[in-house]
Design a protein around this motif. Sequence first.
Motif, PDB file in Angstrom:
ATOM      1  N   VAL A   1       6.656 -16.446   0.829  1.00 48.55           N
ATOM      2  CA  VAL A   1       5.509 -16.824   0.005  1.00 48.55           C
ATOM      3  C   VAL A   1       4.303 -17.138   0.882  1.00 48.55           C
ATOM      4  O   VAL A   1       3.158 -16.829   0.526  1.00 48.55           O
ATOM      5  CB  VAL A   1       5.893 -18.042  -0.887  1.00 48.55           C
ATOM      6  CG1 VAL A   1       4.672 -18.690  -1.495  1.00 48.55           C
ATOM      7  CG2 VAL A   1       6.838 -17.601  -1.979  1.00 48.55           C
ATOM      8  N   SER A   2       4.551 -17.717   2.057  1.00 45.46           N
ATOM      9  CA  SER A   2       3.453 -18.059   2.962  1.00 45.46           C
ATOM     10  C   SER A   2       2.698 -16.812   3.439  1.00 45.46           C
ATOM     11  O   SER A   2       1.524 -16.900   3.793  1.00 45.46           O
ATOM     12  CB  SER A   2       3.988 -18.834   4.167  1.00 45.46           C
ATOM     13  OG  SER A   2       4.962 -18.065   4.838  1.00 45.46           O
ATOM     14  N   SER A   3       3.342 -15.640   3.422  1.00 47.05           N
ATOM     15  CA  SER A   3       2.696 -14.392   3.847  1.00 47.05           C
ATOM     16  C   SER A   3       1.817 -13.787   2.764  1.00 47.05           C
ATOM     17  O   SER A   3       0.984 -12.930   3.060  1.00 47.05           O
ATOM     18  CB  SER A   3       3.753 -13.360   4.253  1.00 47.05           C
ATOM     19  OG  SER A   3       4.572 -13.878   5.260  1.00 47.05           O
ATOM     20  N   LEU A   4       1.979 -14.220   1.518  1.00 51.12           N
ATOM     21  CA  LEU A   4       1.229 -13.617   0.417  1.00 51.12           C
ATOM     22  C   LEU A   4      -0.269 -13.829   0.561  1.00 51.12           C
ATOM     23  O   LEU A   4      -1.070 -12.938   0.262  1.00 51.12           O
ATOM     24  CB  LEU A   4       1.732 -14.148  -0.926  1.00 51.12           C
ATOM     25  CG  LEU A   4       3.168 -13.764  -1.303  1.00 51.12           C
ATOM     26  CD1 LEU A   4       3.551 -14.392  -2.633  1.00 51.12           C
ATOM     27  CD2 LEU A   4       3.344 -12.257  -1.357  1.00 51.12           C
TER      28      LEU A   4
ATOM     29  N   LYS B   1      -5.857  -9.497   3.850  1.00 56.70           N
ATOM     30  CA  LYS B   1      -5.906  -8.185   4.521  1.00 56.70           C
ATOM     31  C   LYS B   1      -6.298  -7.081   3.550  1.00 56.70           C
ATOM     32  O   LYS B   1      -7.093  -6.207   3.874  1.00 56.70           O
ATOM     33  CB  LYS B   1      -4.537  -7.847   5.137  1.00 56.70           C
ATOM     34  CG  LYS B   1      -4.302  -8.396   6.509  1.00 56.70           C
ATOM     35  CD  LYS B   1      -2.999  -7.831   7.066  1.00 56.70           C
ATOM     36  CE  LYS B   1      -2.742  -8.297   8.472  1.00 56.70           C
ATOM     37  NZ  LYS B   1      -1.498  -7.745   9.015  1.00 56.70           N
ATOM     38  N   ALA B   2      -5.711  -7.105   2.350  1.00 55.38           N
ATOM     39  CA  ALA B   2      -5.963  -6.055   1.362  1.00 55.38           C
ATOM     40  C   ALA B   2      -7.213  -6.340   0.527  1.00 55.38           C
ATOM     41  O   ALA B   2      -7.663  -5.481  -0.224  1.00 55.38           O
ATOM     42  CB  ALA B   2      -4.754  -5.899   0.447  1.00 55.38           C
ATOM     43  N   ASN B   3      -7.752  -7.569   0.647  1.00 52.99           N
ATOM     44  CA  ASN B   3      -8.958  -7.982  -0.076  1.00 52.99           C
ATOM     45  C   ASN B   3      -8.777  -7.827  -1.589  1.00 52.99           C
ATOM     46  O   ASN B   3      -9.597  -7.221  -2.262  1.00 52.99           O
ATOM     47  CB  ASN B   3     -10.177  -7.199   0.421  1.00 52.99           C
ATOM     48  CG  ASN B   3     -11.473  -7.893   0.059  1.00 52.99           C
ATOM     49  OD1 ASN B   3     -11.471  -9.093  -0.242  1.00 52.99           O
ATOM     50  ND2 ASN B   3     -12.555  -7.157   0.059  1.00 52.99           N
ATOM     51  N   THR B   4      -7.652  -8.370  -2.097  1.00 51.80           N
ATOM     52  CA  THR B   4      -7.338  -8.274  -3.522  1.00 51.80           C
ATOM     53  C   THR B   4      -6.483  -9.456  -3.955  1.00 51.80           C
ATOM     54  O   THR B   4      -5.882 -10.134  -3.116  1.00 51.80           O
ATOM     55  CB  THR B   4      -6.601  -6.962  -3.839  1.00 51.80           C
ATOM     56  OG1 THR B   4      -6.388  -6.881  -5.239  1.00 51.80           O
ATOM     57  CG2 THR B   4      -5.286  -6.847  -3.106  1.00 51.80           C
ATOM     58  N   ASN B   5      -6.448  -9.713  -5.265  1.00 49.71           N
ATOM     59  CA  ASN B   5      -5.592 -10.762  -5.813  1.00 49.71           C
ATOM     60  C   ASN B   5      -4.348 -10.181  -6.471  1.00 49.71           C
ATOM     61  O   ASN B   5      -3.500 -10.917  -6.955  1.00 49.71           O
ATOM     62  CB  ASN B   5      -6.360 -11.613  -6.833  1.00 49.71           C
ATOM     63  CG  ASN B   5      -7.325 -12.552  -6.150  1.00 49.71           C
ATOM     64  OD1 ASN B   5      -7.201 -12.816  -4.964  1.00 49.71           O
ATOM     65  ND2 ASN B   5      -8.294 -13.060  -6.894  1.00 49.71           N
TER      66      ASN B   5
ATOM     67  N   GLU C   1       0.899  -1.017   2.924  1.00 48.71           N
ATOM     68  CA  GLU C   1      -0.393  -0.832   3.600  1.00 48.71           C
ATOM     69  C   GLU C   1      -0.652  -1.910   4.644  1.00 48.71           C
ATOM     70  O   GLU C   1      -1.219  -1.631   5.701  1.00 48.71           O
ATOM     71  CB  GLU C   1      -1.526  -0.843   2.578  1.00 48.71           C
ATOM     72  CG  GLU C   1      -1.586   0.396   1.704  1.00 48.71           C
ATOM     73  CD  GLU C   1      -2.495   0.214   0.501  1.00 48.71           C
ATOM     74  OE1 GLU C   1      -3.239  -0.791   0.453  1.00 48.71           O
ATOM     75  OE2 GLU C   1      -2.454   1.074  -0.404  1.00 48.71           O
ATOM     76  N   THR C   2      -0.266  -3.142   4.345  1.00 50.24           N
ATOM     77  CA  THR C   2      -0.518  -4.252   5.266  1.00 50.24           C
ATOM     78  C   THR C   2       0.553  -4.387   6.338  1.00 50.24           C
ATOM     79  O   THR C   2       0.453  -5.234   7.216  1.00 50.24           O
ATOM     80  CB  THR C   2      -0.628  -5.585   4.494  1.00 50.24           C
ATOM     81  OG1 THR C   2       0.536  -5.744   3.676  1.00 50.24           O
ATOM     82  CG2 THR C   2      -1.875  -5.605   3.642  1.00 50.24           C
ATOM     83  N   GLY C   3       1.612  -3.542   6.283  1.00 50.49           N
ATOM     84  CA  GLY C   3       2.633  -3.523   7.330  1.00 50.49           C
ATOM     85  C   GLY C   3       3.757  -4.516   7.130  1.00 50.49           C
ATOM     86  O   GLY C   3       4.558  -4.727   8.042  1.00 50.49           O
ATOM     87  N   PHE C   4       3.856  -5.136   5.958  1.00 49.95           N
ATOM     88  CA  PHE C   4       4.939  -6.086   5.708  1.00 49.95           C
ATOM     89  C   PHE C   4       6.210  -5.395   5.234  1.00 49.95           C
ATOM     90  O   PHE C   4       7.258  -6.012   5.153  1.00 49.95           O
ATOM     91  CB  PHE C   4       4.495  -7.148   4.693  1.00 49.95           C
ATOM     92  CG  PHE C   4       3.653  -8.226   5.315  1.00 49.95           C
ATOM     93  CD1 PHE C   4       4.215  -9.405   5.756  1.00 49.95           C
ATOM     94  CD2 PHE C   4       2.295  -8.046   5.499  1.00 49.95           C
ATOM     95  CE1 PHE C   4       3.448 -10.394   6.342  1.00 49.95           C
ATOM     96  CE2 PHE C   4       1.515  -9.038   6.077  1.00 49.95           C
ATOM     97  CZ  PHE C   4       2.090 -10.213   6.516  1.00 49.95           C
TER      98      PHE C   4
END
Length: 150
Positions: free
Chosen positions: A80-83, A89-93, A102-105
Amino acid sequence: MKLENLTPAAGLVGGKVRRLGRGQGSGLGGTSTRGHKGAQARSGYHRKKGFEGGQMPIQRRLPKFGFTSPNRVEYRGVNVSSLDVIAQKANTNVITIETFIETGFAKAGQLVKVLANGEITSKLEVSANAFSAAAIAKIEAAGGKTTVVK
């Protein structure tokens, strides 16, 4: 430079080649270094993989542990801490599986499970393949929404 000073390049000249079975005068006749009788003295002998000369092989001496189910489903865990980091990074909610990739997770084709480690501050809509119960509670406590994607 003279002919008597020339030497072959390092590593080019090998050791003496042992010619086995060429008579007693060669010093390598008779049994030709194979010893007397037994399977290893015969032509065409090939030892089985893992054979230890009749001693109980190591793969039979060591105990077997565990069981891996062929139906096991493997998830890529995202805390959850990575959200919050992913949202920045993705500039979105709205976080979807594509956003994780896309963000590499996560990698393409991996199943994503959101786990409850850490805290979340922003209001996010999260879509993943699975959620832990505590992760759902934390996301909804922050005003967010969770969606399970098959």
